[in-house]
Design an enzyme around this catalytic site. Structure first.
Site, PDB file in Angstrom:
ATOM      1  N   ARG A  75      74.666  47.799  72.963  1.00  0.00           N
ATOM      2  CA  ARG A  75      74.538  47.462  71.955  1.00  0.00           C
ATOM      3  C   ARG A  75      73.105  46.480  72.259  1.00  0.00           C
ATOM      4  NH1 ARG A  75      77.055  41.913  70.100  1.00  0.00           N
ATOM      5  NH2 ARG A  75      75.527  41.274  67.795  1.00  0.00           N
ATOM      6  N   HIS A 119      68.899  37.433  67.090  1.00  0.00           N
ATOM      7  CA  HIS A 119      70.217  37.332  68.140  1.00  0.00           C
ATOM      8  C   HIS A 119      69.747  36.179  68.460  1.00  0.00           C
ATOM      9  CE1 HIS A 119      73.637  37.663  70.675  1.00  0.00           C
ATOM     10  NE2 HIS A 119      73.336  37.016  71.306  1.00  0.00           N
ATOM     11  N   GLU A 164      76.345  36.152  65.318  1.00  0.00           N
ATOM     12  CA  GLU A 164      76.897  35.192  65.260  1.00  0.00           C
ATOM     13  C   GLU A 164      76.701  33.693  64.251  1.00  0.00           C
ATOM     14  OE1 GLU A 164      77.532  34.069  69.469  1.00  0.00           O
ATOM     15  OE2 GLU A 164      79.310  35.658  69.771  1.00  0.00           O
ATOM     16  N   ASN A 290      82.556  39.478  68.210  1.00  0.00           N
ATOM     17  CA  ASN A 290      82.712  38.863  69.195  1.00  0.00           C
ATOM     18  C   ASN A 290      84.031  38.708  69.574  1.00  0.00           C
ATOM     19  OD1 ASN A 290      80.783  40.305  68.832  1.00  0.00           O
ATOM     20  ND2 ASN A 290      78.850  38.613  69.132  1.00  0.00           N
ATOM     21  N   TYR A 292      86.147  35.910  72.417  1.00  0.00           N
ATOM     22  CA  TYR A 292      86.565  35.417  73.790  1.00  0.00           C
ATOM     23  C   TYR A 292      87.087  34.793  74.323  1.00  0.00           C
ATOM     24  CZ  TYR A 292      81.290  36.371  74.463  1.00  0.00           C
ATOM     25  OH  TYR A 292      80.205  37.698  74.871  1.00  0.00           O
ATOM     26  N   GLU A 350      81.237  42.240  71.371  1.00  0.00           N
ATOM     27  CA  GLU A 350      81.080  41.590  72.389  1.00  0.00           C
ATOM     28  C   GLU A 350      82.902  41.409  73.309  1.00  0.00           C
ATOM     29  OE1 GLU A 350      78.568  37.781  72.356  1.00  0.00           O
ATOM     30  OE2 GLU A 350      77.066  39.066  71.929  1.00  0.00           O
TER      31      GLU A 350
HETATM   32  O1  IFM Z   1      76.031  35.251  76.057  1.00  0.00           O
HETATM   33  C1  IFM Z   1      76.305  35.094  74.791  1.00  0.00           C
HETATM   34  C2  IFM Z   1      76.542  35.970  73.767  1.00  0.00           C
HETATM   35  O2  IFM Z   1      74.862  35.593  73.145  1.00  0.00           O
HETATM   36  C3  IFM Z   1      76.819  35.405  72.269  1.00  0.00           C
HETATM   37  N1  IFM Z   1      77.643  35.492  72.291  1.00  0.00           N
HETATM   38  C4  IFM Z   1      78.645  35.106  73.345  1.00  0.00           C
HETATM   39  C5  IFM Z   1      78.145  35.243  74.422  1.00  0.00           C
HETATM   40  C6  IFM Z   1      78.675  34.323  75.621  1.00  0.00           C
HETATM   41  O3  IFM Z   1      78.587  32.937  75.224  1.00  0.00           O
END
Ligand code: IFM
Length: 444
Positions: A75, A119, A164, A290, A292, A350
């Site tokens: 990606r 992006h 995002e 995405n 985290y 992500e």
């Molecule tokens: O690096 C970023 C990415 O560009 C978008 N999502 C979160 C990642 C980590 O912060």
């Protein structure tokens, strides 16, 4: 692990974070070039993406790394200012041909290309015309989507319109830490609206120019938990969920902004026809997630409109970003997405972590924390699969240590180390872990 043999194992990056070659081959200026070069510096150590990982020149080497890892998919994002240096109008042949070469090289390596249109590197020329606050941004995006998908539509396997959009709208226009650096909630809602409309229009264009490709969008999503069972904390969690998750999910899947949030944000909502957002609810082949970390919030009389504060969890493990490591949140999120929105399919577009990795020693980078993070999150995906969530692939963030926006190069997310001076690549231990993971999941 019960991952199907068709499950796609990938890695993700984005153009501004890795390409460099910022002024080469006719690339126009992006908002991130301008932001990084504006004084006083807003990026850690005054760093920029001017050279980044120099992927523009080293893409062949990077694809060889991907092939060694056994990746099924990659990606990446396309730099709009490489394609249309002024944002609209004149096409840049050299920019188009870079992505041609990249895609062809991927295909030759047996790796499926997944391209994100946007992006975050908006052409500065378009920012000068109002950026995402200008209603014409929807047409600008359509022109760009058309140009790039005409060129690559026969070879790209998966397309994502935006990455995002919440970050673009709210971090850029409300929290002021990304370009265009505004602190205006009304502007942020307006930008979000145009991003959503642009998504709807671009999907139709991608369908026309790339009829065999899968089309989706990648959202930053995070489950929100109340700090206590008190009704006010539950309300705070509902509001944060509305702000962070539902503000995009509801228009995309149900064609309308969430009622509770429209009521709450009323005084800040721009004079827009909010019902027009129904145009964003076009059928998608996948939702890109995405993930985290999670949010834990409590009610707080303070700042309107959300009236909440984030509650750090004592003793919880965190990454170098200070983000709590909470794999269960990924399972919770995926199950909730299935229950509330029933997307056709989901890709984890992500997931990964920054840690303060030790420097390479005898050509080896030991990153056991990243391996543990990836293992835990892959088991979280496995739990969601067991509950019937249609997750079809996973893209680790990130292939390379790269430019982490306002943190510059201090925060390292890569499974491949990039030397800050020579830009030489050294796969970390986590890369070996990922290679083995892919090999064993694909073997059965
Ligand atoms: O690096 C970023 C990415 O560009 C978008 N999502 C979160 C990642 C980590 O912060």
């Amino acid at each position: 692990m019960p991952f199907a043999s068709t499950f796609l194992w990938g890695a993700a990056t984005s153009s501004y974070q890795i390409e460099g070659a910022a002024r080469e081959d006719g690339r126009g200026e992006s908002v991130w070039d301008r932001f990084c070069h504006t004084l006083p510096p807003r990026i850690a150590n005054g760093e920029t993406g001017d050279i980044a990982c120099d992927h523009y020149h080293r893409y062949r080497e990077d694809i060889a790394l991907m092939r060694n890892l056994g990746l099924h998919a990659y990606r990446f994002s396309i730099a709009w200012p490489r394609i249309l240096p002024e944002g609209t109008g004149r096409l840049n042949a050299a920019g188009l041909s870079f992505y041609d070469r990249l895609v062809d090289e991927l295909l030759q390596a047996g790796i499926k290309p997944f391209a994100t249109l946007y992006h975050w590197d908006l052409p500065q020329a378009l920012q000068d015309r109002g950026g995402w606050l200008n209603p014409a941004s929807v047409e600008w995006f359509a022109e760009y989507a058309d140009a790039i998908s005409r060129r690559l539509g026969d070879r790209v396997h998966g397309w994502m319109t935006h990455n995002e959009p919440w970050i673009v709208a709210f971090v850029g226009h409300f929290f002021a830490s990304h370009p265009p650096g505004l602190a205006d909630l009304t502007a942020a809602c307006q930008a979000a609206h145009h991003l959503l409309l642009a998504h709807g229009v671009a999907v139709a264009i991608l369908r026309r120019n790339a009829p065999r490709a899968q089309v989706g969008i990648a959202l930053n999503l995070s489950p929100v938990y109340p700090a206590t069972a008190a009704a006010q904390d539950e309300l705070a969690a509902r509001r944060q969920d509305g702000f962070l998750n539902r503000w995009f999910l509801e228009p995309l899947f149900k064609g309308a902004y969430p009622d509770d949030m429209v009521t709450l944000l009323q005084p800040w909502l721009p004079a827009l026809d909010l019902t027009a957002v129904q145009a964003a609810a076009v059928p998608l082949d996948f939702l890109g997630v995405n993930y985290y970390s999670r949010n834990v919030v409590a009610f707080d009389e303070g700042e309107l409109p959300l009236q909440l504060r984030h509650v750090p969890q004592p003793h919880a493990p965190v990454t170098a970003m200070g983000w709590e490591i909470f794999p269960q949140g990924l399972t919770d999120l995926l199950v909730r997405l299935k229950d509330d929105y029933a997307p056709t399919a989901i890709y984890i577009t992500e997931n990964g972590a920054a840690f303060d990795d030790p420097p390479p020693h005898n050509g080896v980078v030991e990153d056991p924390q990243r391996i543990a993070y990836l293992q835990a999150h892959l088991s979280a995906v496995e739990k969601a699969l067991a509950q019937g969530v249609l997750v079809q692939g996973y893209f680790v963030w990130s292939l390379l240590d790269n430019f982490e926006w306002t943190h510059g190069y201090e925060k390292r997310f890569g499974i491949v180390y990039v030397d800050p001076v020579t830009r030489d690549r050294i796969p970390k231990r986590s890369a070996s872990f990922y290679r083995q993971m892919i090999a064993s999941a694909t073997a059965h």
